[in-house]
Design a protein around this motif. Structure first.
Motif, short mmCIF file in Angstrom:
data_model
loop_
_atom_site.label_atom_id
_atom_site.label_comp_id
_atom_site.label_asym_id
_atom_site.label_seq_id
_atom_site.Cartn_x
_atom_site.Cartn_y
_atom_site.Cartn_z
N VAL A 133 0.98 -1.29 -0.16
CA VAL A 133 0.10 0.40 0.05
C VAL A 133 0.59 1.26 0.13
O VAL A 133 0.19 2.12 -1.25
CB VAL A 133 -0.80 -0.16 1.44
N ALA A 134 1.82 1.26 0.83
CA ALA A 134 2.88 2.36 0.67
C ALA A 134 3.43 2.62 -0.54
O ALA A 134 4.19 4.25 -0.88
CB ALA A 134 4.23 2.05 1.65
N LEU A 135 3.35 1.88 -1.28
CA LEU A 135 4.73 1.82 -2.85
C LEU A 135 3.87 2.65 -3.67
O LEU A 135 3.86 3.09 -4.83
CB LEU A 135 5.59 0.78 -3.05
N MET A 136 2.45 2.28 -3.67
CA MET A 136 0.71 2.18 -4.49
C MET A 136 1.01 3.72 -4.20
O MET A 136 0.81 4.33 -5.05
CB MET A 136 0.23 1.18 -4.42
N THR A 146 -6.74 2.90 -2.55
CA THR A 146 -8.63 1.42 -2.62
C THR A 146 -7.39 0.41 -1.69
O THR A 146 -7.39 -0.43 -2.44
CB THR A 146 -9.46 1.04 -3.73
N SER A 147 -7.84 0.58 -0.15
CA SER A 147 -7.63 -0.44 0.91
C SER A 147 -8.76 -1.30 1.42
O SER A 147 -10.41 -0.70 1.41
CB SER A 147 -6.70 0.41 1.58
N CYS A 148 -8.11 -2.53 1.39
CA CYS A 148 -9.76 -3.22 1.83
C CYS A 148 -9.58 -4.02 3.04
O CYS A 148 -8.02 -5.33 2.58
CB CYS A 148 -10.53 -4.59 1.13
N SER A 149 -10.33 -3.85 4.46
CA SER A 149 -9.58 -4.75 5.51
C SER A 149 -10.92 -5.65 5.58
O SER A 149 -11.77 -5.19 6.19
CB SER A 149 -8.52 -4.14 6.31
N ILE A 150 -10.13 -6.50 6.49
CA ILE A 150 -11.65 -7.73 6.99
C ILE A 150 -11.23 -7.86 8.89
O ILE A 150 -9.85 -7.73 9.16
CB ILE A 150 -11.46 -9.08 6.79
N GLY A 151 -11.70 -7.64 9.56
CA GLY A 151 -11.80 -7.59 11.11
C GLY A 151 -12.84 -8.61 11.80
O GLY A 151 -13.54 -9.51 11.16
N HIS A 190 -4.83 -1.62 13.42
CA HIS A 190 -3.69 -1.52 12.76
C HIS A 190 -3.62 -1.08 11.54
O HIS A 190 -2.72 -0.76 10.60
CB HIS A 190 -2.62 -2.72 13.14
N ALA A 191 -4.97 -2.12 10.22
CA ALA A 191 -5.17 -1.49 9.09
C ALA A 191 -5.56 0.20 8.59
O ALA A 191 -4.68 0.55 7.95
CB ALA A 191 -6.08 -2.81 8.51
N ARG A 192 -6.07 0.50 9.83
CA ARG A 192 -6.62 1.78 10.04
C ARG A 192 -5.62 2.69 10.01
O ARG A 192 -5.92 3.33 9.25
CB ARG A 192 -7.62 1.35 10.84
N PHE A 209 -1.21 6.24 4.69
CA PHE A 209 -1.24 7.01 3.45
C PHE A 209 -2.79 7.72 2.55
O PHE A 209 -2.44 7.85 1.86
CB PHE A 209 -1.03 5.37 2.50
N GLY A 210 -3.77 7.96 3.43
CA GLY A 210 -4.60 8.74 2.80
C GLY A 210 -5.52 8.06 2.07
O GLY A 210 -6.09 8.30 0.98
N THR A 211 -5.04 6.36 2.21
CA THR A 211 -6.25 6.02 1.18
C THR A 211 -7.80 5.35 1.67
O THR A 211 -8.53 6.15 1.87
CB THR A 211 -5.80 3.99 1.03
N ASP A 212 -8.40 5.38 0.05
CA ASP A 212 -9.65 4.83 0.47
C ASP A 212 -10.68 3.58 0.82
O ASP A 212 -10.34 3.04 0.84
CB ASP A 212 -10.51 5.01 -1.46
N HIS A 213 -9.94 3.98 2.15
CA HIS A 213 -10.37 2.49 2.83
C HIS A 213 -11.46 1.80 3.33
O HIS A 213 -12.48 2.56 3.56
CB HIS A 213 -9.56 2.58 4.70
N HIS A 214 -11.86 0.47 3.16
CA HIS A 214 -12.83 -0.06 3.13
C HIS A 214 -12.82 -1.37 4.46
O HIS A 214 -11.70 -1.97 4.20
CB HIS A 214 -13.18 -0.38 2.03
N GLU A 215 -13.40 -1.93 5.73
CA GLU A 215 -13.07 -2.75 5.88
C GLU A 215 -14.40 -3.40 6.42
O GLU A 215 -15.70 -2.48 6.88
CB GLU A 215 -12.95 -2.32 7.16
N ARG A 216 -15.02 -4.68 7.01
CA ARG A 216 -15.88 -5.01 7.87
C ARG A 216 -15.39 -6.20 8.92
O ARG A 216 -14.50 -6.43 8.68
CB ARG A 216 -16.53 -6.56 6.30
N ILE A 217 -16.23 -6.43 9.65
CA ILE A 217 -16.33 -6.54 10.78
C ILE A 217 -17.09 -8.14 10.91
O ILE A 217 -18.38 -7.61 10.84
CB ILE A 217 -16.36 -6.30 12.12
N VAL A 218 -16.75 -9.07 11.12
CA VAL A 218 -17.69 -10.57 10.73
C VAL A 218 -17.03 -11.07 11.71
O VAL A 218 -16.20 -11.01 12.47
CB VAL A 218 -16.61 -11.64 9.43
#
Length: 632
Positions: free
Chosen positions: A275-278, A287-292, A303-305, A311-320
């Protein structure tokens, strides 16, 4: 990304029914929902399912070369196709499309099999040369993309991206290979040298097959390997600069797409580095995606957040919910062969989340294998140092006896669980590392087997090909040999299989920028101290990324996706655990001992032992057998 399938008659040139090829490709529709095609000629048929990524409208498959002399079906991406295309054009090649598929055709016509060394990417393809009457099957260097092969009655070879493509052919036999059960019970997956069904093979990573009508197929030929036999020299900062350049090249080359692109972000070193290099290379937010998880002790979303905010990403996460066992049957169907890596469940979830926002996602796979990021590699290096000072005549009787007497204390703190280490020190470096990687050692799986499996398995043990691979590795040290085995055995069999099947199940293309072959070759030449320093693995990667990432991301303890198997089988899956012992597919076949499985379940449910991983392994095997033997 795509799915391919086809048929080739190598004994007698017979007509190929296009409907059969179509059935095989239809079984792979999830890999390519955007288009399909079938092409047949005397003795050959090629089928394709397309997920459009590059040249969305202009590169349908099967694709013919400009002169009509060759046709191809292709699964993957060639990242250097534009540079390669310019070189081929200078030599007189003519192109009608803007994609990478036609570049492979032109490269084949100019260089033949040697074209593979010029391709930078992840790929499996089947190319039929009408003039030479040859079928060329090839797989990428590290095995990112899969290809299954099966001989059929009448002298034909069938091939497909997944086993379900082969199973769609009416002549495909469904006879379980008992040696695959031995492999699976050892490793938790069926390695690339074997398949769950007799008569089925997998084209190994970095290999190709060249088939001709009227000639018996020979063994696959290796066209690439990684060598640990040389050492890179230079100051740390010079090596760090080389590494950063290679990482940047790997990431930026994989950001080429004509569809939305993003990244998986766990908050660990590898995905955070991607993500840093992107972000460095992109003018728009990544656009970054994480699952919790809803269990705080295994949730890493903070940590993902942290990285996403950095890096100011367009971040999406979902808690399952951690209770994802309702997906058991779906996972079995996705993988075809039994697959016991329980992290496949959360991996599928993050792929589903990513697919809601992008069509291509970059992952951090491969860094642990290449740069010594696993604790088992650290232990292997230290154990090899001990073996150098202690002769085998002393190690085997002393450590072997202690290891056999030491209790299997699942409940104890890690330092007191010394049995595996003692038994490992008693053995050779190869046998010790096999024990570290295995889910079940020989003395653990043997009591579970029934008389039929013991008889049919004979003298074969799953560790044998693994140890042979390590012994013959182009390497200079025990750590080298361990990493070589991880790259050649564990990575394609477990990690890349998991990523490919879960991403393709939702029509998402996953790319592995840190598996760029030049980066892997560089890592293999690094001195030990640049890979492992103290207790820190991936040392040079972490040192290099200090300019991008905070210390608590780089140096916190590695966690990864955690699935609470032990709790499941003492709670909602306790009934499933007990049912395993009465499964006709497992015990009725004589492959497993009914009393041993019943005792395994009872001891776990009562809390006397932790057999969560083994019960999961058996459950996934049982579900896969249902899938592979639907009439049983």
């Amino acid at each position: 990304m795509c799915g391919i399938a086809g048929l080739f008659h190598f004994e007698t040139v017979k007509p190929v029914d296009p409907k059969r090829v179509e059935r095989m490709t239809d079984a792979l529709a999830h890999r390519g929902p955007d288009g399909s095609g079938v092409w047949t000629a005397p003795g050959v048929g090629l089928g394709h399912r397309r997920l459009s990524i590059i040249d969305l409208e202009g590169s349908p498959q099967p694709m013919h070369s400009a002169d009509g002399r060759a046709v191809i079906v292709f699964n993957g991406e060639i990242y250097n196709y534009r540079a390669l295309r310019r070189e081929l054009e200078q030599g007189g090649a003519v192109f009608r499309t803007d994609g990478d598929t036609e570049t492979i055709l032109a490269a084949w016509q100019k260089w033949g099999p040697d074209c593979l060394s010029r391709l930078d990417g992840m790929f499996v393809f089947a190319l039929y040369d009408l003039e030479r009457r040859q079928l060329f099957l090839a797989r990428d260097r590290l095995g990112v993309k899969p290809l299954y092969l099966a001989r059929l009655e009448g002298g034909a070879l069938a091939f497909a991206s997944e086993m379900k493509g082969l199973l769609a052919h009416p002549l495909m036999r469904r006879q379980i290979d008992p040696l695959a059960i031995e492999d699976y019970m050892t490793w938790g997956y069926v390695p690339d040298h074997r398949a769950m069904l007799k008569g089925v093979e997998k084209l190994p990573a970095g290999h190709f097959l060249l088939l001709e009508h009227g000639r018996e197929p020979g063994p696959p030929r290796q066209w690439w390997d990684v060598s640990f036999a040389e050492r890179e020299r230079g100051r740390t900062e010079d090596l760090s600069a080389q590494l950063l350049h290679l990482m940047r090249e790997g990431v930026t080359s994989r950001m080429v797409a004509d569809v939305p692109l993003g990244a998986f972000l766990s908050g660990g070193v590898d995905s955070s580095s991607v993500v840093a290099l992107m972000s460095e290379a992109s003018t728009a937010p990544v656009t970054s995606c994480s699952i919790g998880f809803d269990v705080e002790s295994v949730d890493e979303t903070r940590h993902a957040r942290q990285v996403a905010e950095l890096f100011g990403t367009d971040h999406h996460e979902r808690i399952v919910s951690a209770d994802q066992f309702g997906e058991i049957d779906r996972i079995a169907a996705i993988f075809d062969e039994p697959f016991a890596d329980a992290s496949a469940l959360p991996t599928l979830r993050v792929c589903e989340l990513a697919r809601e926002h992008v069509t291509v996602a970059l992952s951090g796979d491969g860094v642990d294998e290449a740069f010594a990021g696993y604790r088992r590699q650290l232990f292997q290096m230290r154990e090899e140092q001990a073996r150098m000072f202690l002769p085998s005549a002393l190690r085997e009787p002393v450590f072997g006896a202690l290891g056999r007497l030491w209790p299997k204390a699942d409940w104890a703190p890690r330092p007191l669980r010394a049995r595996t280490t003692l038994l490992s020190l008693a053995a050779s470096g190869e046998a010790g590392y096999a024990r570290a990687l295995a889910i079940l050692a020989p003395e653990q799986r043997e009591p579970l087997y029934g008389e039929t499996l013991i008889r049919e398995r004979g003298a074969y043990r799953a560790e044998q090909p693994f140890e042979k691979l390590m012994r013959e590795a182009p390497a200079r040290s025990g750590l080298d040999r361990a990493q070589y085995a991880d790259l050649k055995f564990w990575l394609p069999g477990d990690i890349l299989t998991k990523t490919d099947r879960t991403s393709m199940a939702v029509a998402l293309e996953a790319r592995e920028p840190l598996l760029d072959h030049r980066l892997i070759e560089f890592a293999a030449r690094l001195p030990h101290r640049q890979r492992l320093r103290g207790n820190t693995g991936k040392w040079l990667v972490k040192h290099t990324m200090e300019r991008y990432l905070p210390e608590d991301i780089l140096y916190r303890q590695k966690q990864g996706f955690v699935t609470p198997l032990a709790e499941w089988f003492r709670g909602p899956l306790a009934g499933e655990a007990r049912a395993i012992a009465s499964s006709e597919l497992l015990t009725g076949s004589g492959w497993f001992a009914r009393k041993a499985l019943s005792r395994l379940a009872d001891d776990h449910i009562a809390g006397r032992s932790d057999h969560g991983r083994v019960l999961w392994q058996l459950l996934m095997l049982e579900r896969s057998l249902r899938h592979l033997q639907p009439s049983a």
